[in-house]
Design a protein around this motif. Sequence first.
Motif, PDB file in Angstrom:
ATOM      1  N   GLY A 264     -19.848 -39.198 -29.649  1.00 44.28           N
ATOM      2  CA  GLY A 264     -18.948 -39.389 -30.775  1.00 44.28           C
ATOM      3  C   GLY A 264     -19.728 -39.241 -32.055  1.00 44.28           C
ATOM      4  O   GLY A 264     -20.956 -39.329 -32.065  1.00 44.28           O
ATOM      5  N   SER A 294     -13.056 -39.393 -32.954  1.00 46.53           N
ATOM      6  CA  SER A 294     -12.371 -40.691 -32.949  1.00 46.53           C
ATOM      7  C   SER A 294     -11.442 -40.723 -34.151  1.00 46.53           C
ATOM      8  O   SER A 294     -11.802 -40.279 -35.238  1.00 46.53           O
ATOM      9  CB  SER A 294     -13.380 -41.836 -33.022  1.00 46.53           C
ATOM     10  OG  SER A 294     -12.734 -43.081 -33.065  1.00 46.53           O
ATOM     11  N   SER A 348     -14.041 -45.117 -35.373  1.00 49.35           N
ATOM     12  CA  SER A 348     -14.616 -46.187 -34.553  1.00 49.35           C
ATOM     13  C   SER A 348     -16.137 -46.185 -34.568  1.00 49.35           C
ATOM     14  O   SER A 348     -16.768 -47.168 -34.172  1.00 49.35           O
ATOM     15  CB  SER A 348     -14.123 -46.052 -33.105  1.00 49.35           C
ATOM     16  OG  SER A 348     -14.518 -44.808 -32.555  1.00 49.35           O
TER      17      SER A 348
END
Length: 677
Positions: A264, A294, A348
């Motif tokens: 991510g 995200s 996130s």
Amino acid sequence: MKKILLLLAFCLCTIQFFAQAPQRISYQAVIRNVNNVLVANAPVRMRISILQGSITGNSVYSEFHSAITNASGVVFLEIGGGTAPTGSFASINWAQGPFFLRSETDPNNGTNYSIVGTTQLLSVPYALQSNRSSRADSANNGLPATTSYGVLQLFNCNGVVQYVPCLPLLTTASVDSISLVSAVSGGNISTDGGASVTDRGVVWSTSANPTIALATKTSNGNGTGVFKSNLSGLAAGTTYFLRAYATNSSGTAYGNELSFRTGGALPILTTSNISSISGFGANAGGNVTNDGGSAVTERGVVWSTVANPTVMLSTKLSNGSGVGSFSVRISNLTPNTLYYVRAYAINSFGTSYGNEISFRTARIPVLTTSPITSITSTGATGGGNITDSGSATVTARGIVWSTSQNPNVSLLTKTSNGTGVGAFVAGITGLVSGTTYFVRAYATSSAGTAYGTQVSFTPAAPSPYPTGTVHCNNTPTAISDVTNPLTGRTWMDRNLGASRSATSSTDAAAYGDLYQWGRGADGHQCRNSMTTTMLSSTDQPMSGGVFILSPNHPNDWRSPQNNNLWQGLYGINNPCPTGYRLPTQQEFQAELTSWGSNQNAAGAFASPLKFTKGGYRDPSTVNGSIQNAGGGGDYWTSTVSSTAIILEFFDDIAYISGSFRAQGNSVRCIKEPTSNR
């Protein structure tokens, strides 16, 4: 005792029996060391015993085997064919059970049998009879005669002997090629447990110990050996738990559990150019081009007078979520100030920022607010002075006022007084007396609206005295009522111009002013006012507040005379406050009568009105000198004949009399009943 893992498989070969017991049992074992690693291609020594009666019963047969494991760690034996036997395998009477099989193994090919396992032989060798049976023959070791025997398999699974295959043995391959939503793993099935592996793969979850009951799994063929699994549909930035699995006829086994986190990143964005810059605000924004795997939950801009502002500051504005362009209007800035701005986006994984942009707010006009002048009960005069237009032309200017502090141009209570720099004057209207107002001058340009310093003022309550009244001591005569219970009439408790109600008949502070009959309170009534010999032809003398001398008949300050002055509540030149007037001759006569037998100065002071001996001003003298102060009192009525009527008293007498209109006498105001107003 050293712990070694052992998998045993027994095989009873197919033999046709007529009067003899079987001669051999095929035996397999998979041997692992304490680290669960296969002992492959290595010599081992084993001792096999048949126990009768219980797990600790007597050994009716035992033998030794020396063997070499194969590449899979498997050793093959034939029970009944070992060396140095004790007892006879062929002579075992299987009908006199129960019997137990004990295996002892030294993985180092010695006599230190560190692996020991014992289990009951519940059906050996008659467990798998054919479907036909006949009578038992005692000569046949208790076995039924003419019996056909099948195959018996026993599986020692980690020391537990059972009649079904063991679960497969496998390990989980390490996880690699991890991306935002995918990864690669797999497994290695080292043994099938004695039954074919019909399905294999990996299973994963965000919770520990995932099982094949989950839909999040792969299926990667069958059989033993190494296999590879591709995981997909993962969530970015998420921790997963993973196990390889293998299924045979006995169930599903799992490899060791691994955990990993998908990849991510922070969002990717740019900061938009600043536009529509004024002295107090500007337009800003940004463009989120990638959410980093995200969802962007918040986006906006943050600013400061210091470089590299962050969302920890309160000077920020959010505008929605997700990817794409957005804009905000920054406000409450300080004119002519350098600011730094960055767009931000939060997912996130954290907060990321766009490129930093700096800009300077515009210069607004510079001005001051003028003092407030000409204050009345309903209006006043204000203004301002613009000394610098700032970075743009002043397009509007004026003053704004309110009963609240810091009024601004959003209010309707403002003026508009042209454009450009310089001083201007503005009128303030619509005020309420006794209320405090706050005023600021303003100047507006394209850079914004600037304000001068705030000033405040309070419009005086409307004076109860006639417009233009001159108060000789600069203080209006206080209005306080007193009622004579004998007459029922209400009066002011002091003379016009007196600073207090009398404390004695000779109280100089209670003497008050001396009025010429019919004149307003233009200042002539002051005891020290200037004099003139010029008579007036009008009701309001052109000479203003001077005492007019008139030594000759008819001794009036006005020529011709006007008998209509001072008549009633709204009479011409009435000097009394609102609701009051000069008393008539009859009203003073009633007061005089109420004194009873004290018809003198003492009776005058003893009355509720507390009259004083203020004297009079003589218009026949050169300078209009004051006569008889402290000796007698002379009070005007509104009644006239050839002369004006007065109440006059001395120490020994009091009476109603006439007086020259040019004479200066005291005035006491009577209150008009409400019903007559």
